[in-house]
Write a protein that holds these residues in place. Structure first.
Motif, short mmCIF file in Angstrom:
data_model
loop_
_atom_site.label_atom_id
_atom_site.label_comp_id
_atom_site.label_asym_id
_atom_site.label_seq_id
_atom_site.Cartn_x
_atom_site.Cartn_y
_atom_site.Cartn_z
N ALA A 137 -30.17 -53.88 -41.10
CA ALA A 137 -29.44 -53.34 -40.02
C ALA A 137 -28.50 -52.54 -40.70
O ALA A 137 -28.16 -51.32 -40.46
CB ALA A 137 -29.14 -54.38 -39.05
N LEU A 138 -27.49 -53.47 -41.56
CA LEU A 138 -26.49 -52.62 -42.34
C LEU A 138 -27.15 -51.55 -43.10
O LEU A 138 -26.50 -50.52 -43.14
CB LEU A 138 -25.74 -53.70 -43.07
CG LEU A 138 -24.39 -53.16 -43.64
CD1 LEU A 138 -23.56 -52.59 -42.48
CD2 LEU A 138 -23.77 -54.24 -44.51
N THR B 207 -29.61 -49.44 -42.98
CA THR B 207 -29.93 -48.38 -42.13
C THR B 207 -28.86 -47.64 -41.56
O THR B 207 -28.58 -46.54 -41.78
CB THR B 207 -30.74 -48.88 -40.93
OG1 THR B 207 -32.03 -49.86 -41.48
CG2 THR B 207 -31.63 -47.59 -40.33
N TYR B 208 -27.98 -48.52 -41.08
CA TYR B 208 -26.77 -47.92 -40.55
C TYR B 208 -25.82 -47.06 -41.59
O TYR B 208 -25.66 -46.01 -41.49
CB TYR B 208 -25.83 -49.18 -39.90
CG TYR B 208 -24.67 -48.46 -39.38
CD1 TYR B 208 -24.62 -47.88 -38.26
CD2 TYR B 208 -23.36 -48.58 -39.99
CE1 TYR B 208 -23.28 -47.32 -37.61
CE2 TYR B 208 -22.33 -48.25 -39.62
CZ TYR B 208 -22.13 -47.53 -38.20
OH TYR B 208 -21.19 -47.08 -37.67
N LEU B 209 -25.56 -47.68 -42.65
CA LEU B 209 -24.75 -47.04 -43.65
C LEU B 209 -25.86 -45.66 -44.27
O LEU B 209 -24.85 -44.90 -44.45
CB LEU B 209 -24.46 -47.88 -44.81
CG LEU B 209 -23.46 -48.93 -44.61
CD1 LEU B 209 -23.29 -49.99 -45.74
CD2 LEU B 209 -21.91 -48.17 -44.22
N TYR C 55 -27.80 -43.95 -42.84
CA TYR C 55 -27.97 -43.07 -42.08
C TYR C 55 -26.60 -42.06 -42.11
O TYR C 55 -26.70 -41.12 -41.91
CB TYR C 55 -28.32 -43.64 -40.51
CG TYR C 55 -27.84 -42.59 -39.33
CD1 TYR C 55 -28.75 -41.58 -39.15
CD2 TYR C 55 -26.66 -42.74 -38.92
CE1 TYR C 55 -28.26 -40.63 -37.97
CE2 TYR C 55 -26.17 -41.90 -37.93
CZ TYR C 55 -27.13 -40.85 -37.58
OH TYR C 55 -26.71 -39.67 -36.59
N ASN C 56 -25.53 -43.01 -41.90
CA ASN C 56 -24.33 -42.10 -41.92
C ASN C 56 -24.29 -41.04 -43.18
O ASN C 56 -23.70 -40.25 -43.22
CB ASN C 56 -23.37 -43.23 -41.92
CG ASN C 56 -22.80 -43.45 -40.62
OD1 ASN C 56 -22.24 -42.64 -39.79
ND2 ASN C 56 -23.15 -44.69 -40.26
#
Lengths: 463, 367, 387
Positions: B241-242, B244-246, B248-249
């Motif tokens: 999750a982390l 993908t989130y980072l 993506y940003n």
């Protein structure tokens, strides 16, 4: 270009399929092998410890369960000093039966045992340092009653009835005790003590008089520290239990542990006030009352070993010697005596804490190991390496290799009664939660006794 | 011109000065444990680590036995021309010569020390903590007949290897999977895009403890417990999750025109991703790799559950937990242990730091 | 690009839509499933083989990492063989599917399960019953665990403390991380400085707690102080304190724990900011310098806007991290002295007390607490368009 890529794709799919096949093949050959050679019926040789007649251990000693594995979980790491002692203790069992004991314990025992049991992956045996924590598993029906495979006769031969009572939860004899720590001990700096001419107190009056004497001589008598990270406060619960045993009846103690006698009762408050007399007097405690909650329990005895000592007495279980400064020798640099009784009417009670072996999976080899745990030789690692005493009444002083533990064992033998650490038997909410928390607040002075006791009572889980 | 130069100098002084101050502030705690790791347990317990630096300290020059000197601690005593009560002497009294008279111990076995303030350093260094951490502690057993048996401890080499075998794939696999997903979120249009993204953010906050029971149950059904795959997938799941989130940003903030020109040239998404996005995202990939490596390296609980506590797979964190003893009595060994277990994560940091360079986008952005 | 896709989507008939949906689902689930199966067989084989451990580890690493990479490649190749319309329908799921499937397996489904458990009493849903029977059993307590979560005094203390953690912990971590990253970017000692700031991150939480014990350690007044902070305080004539356990200043004693996490997390923020700062083209910075902007103007007018996305993501992750802060509190105080946080309460209830319903409810409350952060991130997400 595109065609060659497609070939490559096909090729890699093919390679994967080949690996799958290879994997299956490899697995098939390993499982096809016979795992255990046919057992030969042989008579049980002299193994150096008693064996329950007609039990699984007797069968195991014939080699019947050779090649099987028993998993044991616990609250210490397999490679730390206790883990090495455990390995040493079961080495003889492994050698004689061919059963492999796989110890998988760790420092997160509380969480891992909970997860493993809930996921249906319970260890065969778990070594619970706090029997109260096993209660939830007993209630959920996960634990095997040891009476289902061990005879009454055998159990009462190996254990004093009190130990069996302490292992019985909700009518289920949830396990067998393995080893224990004596708690009712006061440690003192022997060399300086003798030089100063102090006498070992035999009664509470003498203890208080000595405490005052040391204060008059210009020192603080006691070293006390209850800081212990997440478990801060537990030494104060020990003192409470000691005083409960010394100021009220055993029946009241048992009722208190079972939640029938509230904390907010005169008996419990009196017990706490008895030790508060020492704790809250700045002339009696090294650093004064305010330093108690912030002193790490393991660092607390250190001032006793300064030259000359800054404090003269420290009450703690025998494991505390592991925290003493390096190079200090028992009987020379330090000694211990029994924490004297307060009211002679209640005799000489002894407070203990220990590890109970709880069985989750019923298989013959697991039964065999459980039966092995009922003999004192199964704790040989501790008897020879120090740190704990055998919980069995068949243990004799000559089994101990370490002088200190032998001396404590003799002291325990002189006790008129003994009881298990009450907070370890209470439900987790109280025994490993509110009791620690509110007794700490009481010592720190942020709550008065009434408030603290009422707050603890409020957290007792509803039936 | 000249003032500009001075301003530049002042600016550089400000930048470097502030930075240095912050670095010192940040390093002092670590320095403390580093110095302590070379001190023996008794020294650590009685004196601060900063005593290894030169400082002024009271040093005993001689001692007076109060009994021999005929002093009565219950009254006013006179020693070396200084008089005071027991309590005053205990707190320390200064002589006209600048010496300090101090009563140590109680009235029964105490003595009076004459002390002098001198410059001193306490350099009582030892490698013993490191020896025990790396080479293992020995355990002694005394049999009832008095013979002593010594069981040697394990060294750390095996634990290091195991930790590496757990950590490297647990770092690479989630990055790979997350990078694909991040690219899709950033540059592809598909139904459910927002819902799935919100799910990713929401799952950031889910404590991994709640997943332990169901996952362990699945692993048991699959007979997967105690394998490397089990723990890699678990760390992948918990870190994804982390990641993908980072990622993506970072990927979504890459200049749009680079991708557009690539698509115009007829490149496929896969080609754009592997040839363009991955190289451009190196700083982000490297930074996440560092974090994930650290978290997995320092993880204790997840490994305990999914490696089944198998002693064959002992990891560095388990080794560290074992070193301090069941009740934490050997916590001083953690001073050395903390540094030993830090070596590899730091090496990874240094190794990946070279990807934090300016100019990856140079030439790709016009004007 | 976009226009061709729109047309193709309009042309989609109902049947094709169904096939497309099935294809997507099949891909999303199929890739990880096949990957998992292939990897799984390999590992069972490795586990049962007798090769030396080092060799097994090495083969396992190659097998695991290589296998995952190869699978993406193979599936992408297969999908790219389809017509353009199908490609654009399915390809996103080749990319995003595996991640979503793994997240669902490891986190999303366990979360749903946790929510279910939170509706039951301390023993959880009774085993061996179907969902409906569980609902009608005595163990079902509805939302009363949630009522308890919001009314219990320790939980209220935990919420208050988590608020402190979020306000102070995340703000200062972000500020320090940003300041250090910007300063280091301008400095000649960049690498050394960054390494030293990063150092705390490499230390485990237990190691960090030992380090801070050397700072906060308390010894009674008059004794030589072993903790740095007390040594400084006493040398200035003050009274030694047991800082994180100093109940007299509660709740501000939490700040002494928060400092530890700022010390740990600034490195995290710094690394991410540093990576983002390197992404600002040098030409832009040079251009504004030539235009006469001073360093502060460059910082606020150019740097901050350029790395805004990173600031938001770093801030988001640190807020979430402080929301579930556990280890530091657990090791240092265990939540005593008024320092309980949501996660320590969760641990106590779930593991120490084995009160499954209550523990589960606390975990779900964390999800509710993060809704504002989610909302803000979704807003950001909408602003950035995909192709």
């Amino acid at each position: 270009m595109n065609k060659s890529r497609f070939t490559l794709t096909l090729f890699s799919l093919f390679v994967m399929a080949a690996m799958v096949l290879a994997a299956c093949g490899g697995k098939a050959t390993t499982t096809a092998e016979p795992t255990s050679p046919p057992a030969e019926p042989t008579a049980v040789p002299d193994v150096g410890f008693d064996v329950m007649p007609g039990g699984a251990l007797e069968e195991a000693l014939k080699g019947t369960y050779k090649g099987t594995t028993v998993t044991v979980d616990g609250a210490f790491e397999g490679n730390d000093p206790d883990g090495v002692k455990m390995a040493k203790s079961v080495a003889k069992f492994e050698e004689l039966t061919g059963i492999d004991v796989n110890y998988i314990g760790n420092k997160e025992f509380e969480a891992t045992i909970s997860v493993r049991v809930d996921a249906g992956d319970a260890p065969d045996i778990a070594d619970f340092p706090q029997p109260g924590k096993a209660a939830q598993y007993v209630a959920a029906g996960k634990v095997v009653d040891v009476r289902s495979f061990m005879s009454e006769e055998w159990l009462s031969r190996q254990y004093n009835q009190s130990w069996r009572d302490m292992a019985t939860i909700n009518g289920v004899e949830a396990g067998v005790f393995h080893r224990f720590n004596g708690k009712s001990l006061v440690w003192y700096p022997k060399k300086a003590w003798d030089a100063a001419g102090y006498k070992i107190p035999e009664t509470w009056e003498e203890l208080l008089a000595l405490t005052q004497q040391i204060a008059d001589d210009g020192d603080t008598a006691w070293c006390i520290g209850i800081e212990s990270g997440a478990a801060t406060g537990w030494p104060a619960t020990d003192w409470t239990e000691e005083m409960m045993l010394r100021t009220t009846s055993l029946e009241n103690y048992d009722k208190w542990v079972a939640g029938e006698l509230p904390f907010d009762s005169p008996e419990v408050k009196k017990a706490i006030e008895t030790w508060s007399e020492i704790w809250f007097n700045d002339a009696y405690v090294f650093g004064g009352r305010s330093s108690i909650v912030s002193t790490f329990f393991g660092d607390a005895p250190a001032p006793m070993f300064q030259d000359p000592p800054q404090c003269w007495m420290h009450k703690q279980g025998n494991f505390i010697t592991g925290f003493f400064p390096e190079g200090k020798v028992a009987g020379v640099d330090y000694g211990f005596f029994y924490l004297p009784p307060v009211d002679p009417a209640y005799g000489k009670p002894f407070l203990v804490a220990g590890d109970v072996m709880v069985m989750f999976n019923d298989r013959p080899e697991v039964r065999a190991l459980m039966e092995y745990f009922t003999v004192p030789q199964s704790a040989s690692g501790w008897l020879e390496g120090g740190g704990a005493l055998a919980a069995h009444q068949t243990a004799t002083p000559d089994m101990y290799g370490v002088e200190l533990e032998r001396g404590i064992a003799e002291l325990v033998a002189q006790a008129t009664s003994f009881r298990f650490d009450g907070s370890d038997l209470m439900p987790g909410e109280v025994g490993a939660g509110s009791f620690w928390e509110h007794i700490t607040s009481y010592v720190a002075g942020s709550e008065d006794l009434d408030t603290a006791m009422k707050a603890i009572d409020a957290t007792w889980p509803k039936k | 011109m000249k003032s500009g130069k001075r301003q530049k100098l002042l600016g550089s002084l400000f930048v470097n000065g502030t930075l240095l101050l912050l670095v010192i502030l940040w390093t002092v705690p670590t320095l403390g444990i580093f110095i302590s790791s070379f001190r023996n347990r008794n020294d650590i317990a009685v004196s601060g680590w900063w005593n290894v630096f030169p400082h002024r300290e009271w040093k005993v020059t001689r001692e007076i036995d109060p009994v021999a000197a005929g002093l009565n601690p219950d009254g006013v005593m006179e020693v070396e021309g200084v008089s005071g009560t027991f309590d005053q002497f205990r707190a320390g009294l200064t002589t006209p010569e600048g010496e300090r008279l101090i009563w140590v111990g109680n009235k029964r076995i105490g003595r009076i020390q004459v002390q002098e303030k001198v410059w001193t350093v306490s350099w009582n260094f030892t490698l013993d903590n490191y020896r025990q951490v790396l080479g293992g502690q020995n355990f002694e057993f005394t049999r009832p007949d008095g013979t002593v048996e010594v069981v040697p401890g394990d060294n750390m080499a095996g634990a290091f290897l195991n930790s590496l075998a757990v950590t490297v794939p647990s770092t690479v696999i989630p990055i790979l999977i997350a990078a694909f997903a991040a690219y899709a979120f950033a540059w592809m249009n598909f139904p459910g895009r927002r819902t799935l993204f919100i799910m990713v953010v929401a799952l950031l906050v889910v404590p991994l403890q709640i997943a332990l029971v169901p996952i362990l149950r699945d692993y048991r059904a699959l007979n997967l417990n105690g394998t490397f795959l089990a723990i890699w997938l678990a760390h992948t799941g918990f870190g994804l999750a982390l990641a993908t989130y980072l990622l993506y940003n970072y990927i979504s903030s890459l200049p749009r025109d680079i991708l557009e020109s690539a698509f115009i040239d007829g490149a496929s998404h896969f080609t754009v991703f592997t040839r363009l996005i991955l190289p451009l995202s190196l700083p982000a990939l490297a930074s996440f790799a560092i974090f994930q490596f650290l978290w997995v390296w320092n993880d204790y609980l997840v490994a305990l559950i999914f490696l089944g506590g198998n002693p064959e797979f002992e990891l560095v964190t388990q080794r560290m937990a074992a070193i301090v003893g069941a009740r934490g009595q050997d916590w001083h060994l953690l001073t050395a242990g903390a540094f030993v277990s830090m070596i590899l994560p730091l090496a990874v940091f240094f190794g990946l730091q070279r990807f934090f360079v300016r100019g990856l986008l140079a030439g790709s952005v016009k004007g | 690009m976009a226009s061709t896709k729109e047309i193709s989507q309009q042309k989609l008939s109902l049947g094709a839509g169904l096939v497309s949906l099935l294809g997507r689902v099949a891909l999303a689930v199929g890739i990880p499933l096949i990957a998992f199966y292939v990897l799984y067989l390999g590992f069972i084989f490795l586990r049962d083989s007798n090769a030396p451990r080092g060799v097994i580890a090495l083969v396992a690493i190659v097998w695991g990492v290589g296998g995952v990479a190869a699978l993406y490649w193979v599936f992408n190749d297969l999908v790219e063989r389809l017509s353009d319309a199908w490609k654009s329908r399915l390809l996103p799921f080749v990319f995003v599917g595996p991640a979503m499937a793994i997240l669902a397996w490891y986190l999303a489904i366990p979360t749903l399960r946790t929510f279910w458990i939170s509706l039951f009493d301390r023993n959880g849903p009774p085993e061996g019953l179907n969902l409906f029977q569980q609902l009608t059993s005595d163990s079902f307590v509805g939302l009363s665990n949630y009522a308890a979560v919001f009314t219990e005094s320790l939980m209220r203390e935990a919420f208050r403390n988590n608020l402190l953690w979020i306000i102070f912990g995340s703000t200062f971590s972000v500020i320090f991380g940003l300041v250090i990253a910007v300063l280091a970017d301008r400095s000649r000692i960049e690498n050394a400085a960054k390494s030293l700031i990063f150092l705390p991150m490499a230390i485990s939480f237990v190691g960090a707690s030992i380090i801070w014990n050397f700072i906060y350690e308390y010894r009674p007044a008059g004794q030589p102080q072993v903790g740095l902070l007390n040594a400084i305080v006493t040398s200035l004539g003050g009274q030694p304190q047991a800082w994180p356990q100093w109940v007299a200043i509660s709740p501000w004693n939490n700040l002494f724990l928060i400092v530890i996490v700022i010390w740990l997390q600034a490195g995290y923020a710094m690394v991410l900011f540093s990576a983002a700062l390197k992404g600002i083209p040098e030409e832009i910075l040079e251009a504004s310098r030539i235009d006469g902007a001073n360093e502060f103007q460059i910082f606020f007018k150019i740097m901050i806007p350029s790395i805004r996305g990173t600031i938001i993501s770093v801030w988001t992750t640190i807020v979430i991290f402080t929301l579930k802060i556990f280890d530091v509190v657990w090791v240092m105080t265990g939540g005593q002295f008024g320092t309980h946080v949501i996660a320590t309460q969760f641990y106590r209830q779930a593991f120490t007390n084995r009160n499954s319903g209550f523990g589960a409810a606390i975990a779900i409350v964390l999800l509710i607490a993060v809704i504002p952060v989610m909302y803000y991130n979704l807003k950001q997400f909408r602003e950035r368009e995909a192709f």
